[in-house]
Design a protein around this motif. Structure first.
Motif, PDB file in Angstrom:
ATOM      1  N   GLU A 150       0.696  -1.089   0.026  1.00 28.15           N
ATOM      2  CA  GLU A 150      -0.142  -0.012   0.052  1.00 28.15           C
ATOM      3  C   GLU A 150       0.973   1.159  -0.087  1.00 28.15           C
ATOM      4  OE1 GLU A 150      -3.787  -1.733   2.576  1.00 28.15           O
ATOM      5  OE2 GLU A 150      -2.695  -0.222   3.218  1.00 28.15           O
ATOM      6  N   ALA A 151       0.352   2.227  -0.709  1.00 31.61           N
ATOM      7  CA  ALA A 151       1.297   3.477  -0.658  1.00 31.61           C
ATOM      8  C   ALA A 151       1.032   4.099   0.731  1.00 31.61           C
ATOM      9  CB  ALA A 151       0.450   4.594  -1.593  1.00 31.61           C
ATOM     10  N   PRO A 152       2.288   4.539   1.116  1.00 29.36           N
ATOM     11  CA  PRO A 152       2.170   5.217   2.672  1.00 29.36           C
ATOM     12  C   PRO A 152       1.519   6.359   2.960  1.00 29.36           C
ATOM     13  CG  PRO A 152       4.447   5.401   1.717  1.00 29.36           C
ATOM     14  CD  PRO A 152       3.583   4.680   0.635  1.00 29.36           C
ATOM     15  N   THR A 153       0.729   7.107   2.043  1.00 24.11           N
ATOM     16  CA  THR A 153       0.225   8.237   2.173  1.00 24.11           C
ATOM     17  C   THR A 153      -0.924   8.132   2.924  1.00 24.11           C
ATOM     18  OG1 THR A 153       0.954   8.849   0.102  1.00 24.11           O
ATOM     19  CG2 THR A 153      -0.575  10.778   1.028  1.00 24.11           C
ATOM     20  N   GLU A 179       3.396  -6.535  -7.518  1.00 27.55           N
ATOM     21  CA  GLU A 179       2.069  -6.528  -6.810  1.00 27.55           C
ATOM     22  C   GLU A 179       1.652  -5.088  -6.489  1.00 27.55           C
ATOM     23  OE1 GLU A 179       1.393  -9.398  -3.550  1.00 27.55           O
ATOM     24  OE2 GLU A 179       3.268 -10.033  -4.191  1.00 27.55           O
ATOM     25  N   CYS A 180       2.577  -4.116  -6.736  1.00 25.61           N
ATOM     26  CA  CYS A 180       2.226  -2.710  -6.340  1.00 25.61           C
ATOM     27  C   CYS A 180       1.450  -1.980  -7.548  1.00 25.61           C
ATOM     28  CB  CYS A 180       3.374  -1.808  -5.772  1.00 25.61           C
ATOM     29  SG  CYS A 180       3.632  -2.114  -4.221  1.00 25.61           S
ATOM     30  N   GLU A 181       2.239  -2.165  -8.771  1.00 21.65           N
ATOM     31  CA  GLU A 181       1.931  -1.724  -9.820  1.00 21.65           C
ATOM     32  C   GLU A 181       2.191  -2.551 -11.213  1.00 21.65           C
ATOM     33  OE1 GLU A 181       2.691   2.264 -10.703  1.00 21.65           O
ATOM     34  OE2 GLU A 181       2.769   2.234 -12.802  1.00 21.65           O
ATOM     35  N   GLU A 182       1.085  -2.788 -11.969  1.00 18.17           N
ATOM     36  CA  GLU A 182       1.363  -3.646 -13.159  1.00 18.17           C
ATOM     37  C   GLU A 182       1.938  -2.868 -14.074  1.00 18.17           C
ATOM     38  OE1 GLU A 182      -0.898  -7.089 -15.712  1.00 18.17           O
ATOM     39  OE2 GLU A 182      -1.759  -6.607 -13.616  1.00 18.17           O
ATOM     40  N   LYS A 203       8.053   2.674  -6.054  1.00 14.66           N
ATOM     41  CA  LYS A 203       7.366   4.083  -6.416  1.00 14.66           C
ATOM     42  C   LYS A 203       6.149   4.151  -5.614  1.00 14.66           C
ATOM     43  CE  LYS A 203       5.806   3.808 -11.195  1.00 14.66           C
ATOM     44  NZ  LYS A 203       4.740   5.114 -11.165  1.00 14.66           N
ATOM     45  N   LYS A 204       5.578   2.943  -5.382  1.00 12.53           N
ATOM     46  CA  LYS A 204       4.297   3.181  -4.740  1.00 12.53           C
ATOM     47  C   LYS A 204       4.237   2.815  -3.160  1.00 12.53           C
ATOM     48  CE  LYS A 204      -0.137   1.104  -4.298  1.00 12.53           C
ATOM     49  NZ  LYS A 204      -0.956  -0.259  -4.576  1.00 12.53           N
ATOM     50  N   CYS A 205       4.913   1.602  -3.033  1.00 13.74           N
ATOM     51  CA  CYS A 205       4.774   1.376  -1.498  1.00 13.74           C
ATOM     52  C   CYS A 205       5.997   2.047  -0.789  1.00 13.74           C
ATOM     53  CB  CYS A 205       4.632  -0.288  -1.140  1.00 13.74           C
ATOM     54  SG  CYS A 205       6.323  -0.994  -1.671  1.00 13.74           S
TER      55      CYS A 205
END
Ligand SMILES: [Zn+2]
Ligand SMILES: [Zn+2]
Ligand SMILES: [Zn+2]
Ligand SMILES: [Zn+2]
Ligand SMILES: [Zn+2]
Ligand SMILES: [Zn+2]
Length: 371
Positions: free
Chosen positions: A162-165, A311-314, A285-287
């Protein structure tokens, strides 16, 4: 994958259990506990023998199991029940993202403190992940000050991939937590701390206190002389040359050379990563976490050169002929030609911006020819 199903099952069981017995959350008042733990026909969950209660707890995610155990502590008999439940579990790892966010977000510092005490966290707990605990300031972690066994503290407050925002500003306070962390690392090589995941809120704020702590933590990690699990060289000899991002770039406050998943250390020397010597290799770049290649497979974008866990971004594949390079979703959209509608990487075709439209060089040339 099996783990996911298992966790879902557990979470489901927890919600059923909580719904049936009406134990919604741990209450500080015994009176409330009494009224909330019996159901309509007057039977009481505590009337069940310890063996059954221990059995029920084995189906629960660990944070739920300890909450369940603690909800039993009304009298001496039930304190025994609670101890029986707790002794049946291994408390090396406590991951609050294993329970529903709705529940984790209700936990306060006093409850985290009670939980840590009841599992004897100072002697047992190696990995603590505070996913979803957005209400705590961190005073509930005070007990960990004296821990020499704690290896990882994840304060990103989110679950895996999950993104930490976090929408609502989390309460976790630098003033409260940094002194606790300082005590842990003050023991130098007697401490087991290997990996810290700091809240995005702190990483973004870039306070002087935080920067000073990062410098101390960097010194601590360097002094530990952790070496690469693959080539056995001391990690700091390669790449960015720092254990935690001290500069004000995307690595600020992010730990380097350490996998968030397995806690193994790695270096950026040739064979140890993917050979291109790029030290931005593993930061998703996402999580915004760093993983080793064994734990998580990542893809890189051939346009912005950033990485993401699969798993964060395909990532999308370039639509150029026989090209297998990947583009992140954002760059794929950015490189879509207004005329031919194809998204291609830089190696396949160049692009120009014309009146706010992206046009590939091929389409641009053929249009020029027609003029
Ligand atoms: Zn290495
Ligand atoms: Zn790993
Ligand atoms: Zn990721
Ligand atoms: Zn990209
Ligand atoms: Zn085109
Ligand atoms: Zn291409």
């Amino acid at each position: 994958m099996g783990g996911n199903i298992c966790n879902k099952k557990r979470t489901h069981l927890v919600s059923i259990f909580f719904a049936k017995s009406s134990i919604i959350t741990m209450s500080s008042s015994n009176k409330r506990r009494r009224t909330t733990t019996s159901n309509n026909n007057g039977t009481h969950i505590k009337d069940l023998p310890d063996g059954i209660l221990v059995g029920i707890s084995s189906y629960l995610a660990k944070p739920s199991a300890v909450l369940f155990a603690l909800s039993m502590t009304i009298d001496s008999r039930s304190t025994q029940t609670s101890k029986a439940i707790i002794s049946k579990h291994n408390w090396n790892v406590l991951d609050f993202s294993d329970i529903e966010k709705r529940l984790a977000s209700k936990l306060r510092d006093c409850e985290i403190d009670t939980i840590l005490r009841s599992i004897d966290a100072v002697s047992n707990l190696k990995i603590l992940k505070l996913g979803g605990c957005v209400k705590i300031t961190g005073s509930g972690l005070d007990l960990l000050r004296s821990s020499v066994v704690i290896q990882q503290i994840d304060m990103s407050l989110v679950g895996k991939h999950e993104a930490p925002t976090i929408k609502r500003e989390p309460k976790l306070s630098e003033d409260i937590v940094l002194p606790i962390l300082d005590d842990i690392i003050s023991r130098g090589r007697a401490s087991s701390l290997k990996q810290l995941e700091l809240p995005k809120k702190w990483r973004d704020a870039q306070s002087t206190d935080m920067d000073d702590f990062l410098a101390r933590y960097n010194g601590y990690l360097r002094n530990q002389r952790y070496s690469c699990s693959k080539c056995d060289r001391v990690c700091v000899e390669t790449g960015r040359n720092e254990w935690i991002g001290l500069q004000r770039d995307e690595w600020h406050g992010i730990q380097n050379y350490t996998c968030f998943g397995c806690l193994n250390h790695f270096c950026y020397d040739g064979d140890c990563v993917d050979g291109n010597g790029d030290y931005y290799v593993q930061l998703c770049k996402k999580c915004e976490k760093v993983y080793c290649k064994v734990c998580i497979s990542t893809s890189s974008c051939s346009n912005c050169y950033r990485y993401a866990c699969n798993e964060c971004e395909e990532m999308k594949t370039c639509e150029g002929e026989d090209c297998e390079r990947t583009l992140c979703v954002r760059c794929f959209e950015k490189k879509k030609c207004y005329y031919c509608k194809r998204s291609r990487c830089l190696r396949c075709v160049g692009h120009i911006e014309c009146q706010g439209k992206t046009v590939c060089i091929e389409c641009n040339q053929s249009r020029m020819g027609r003029l």
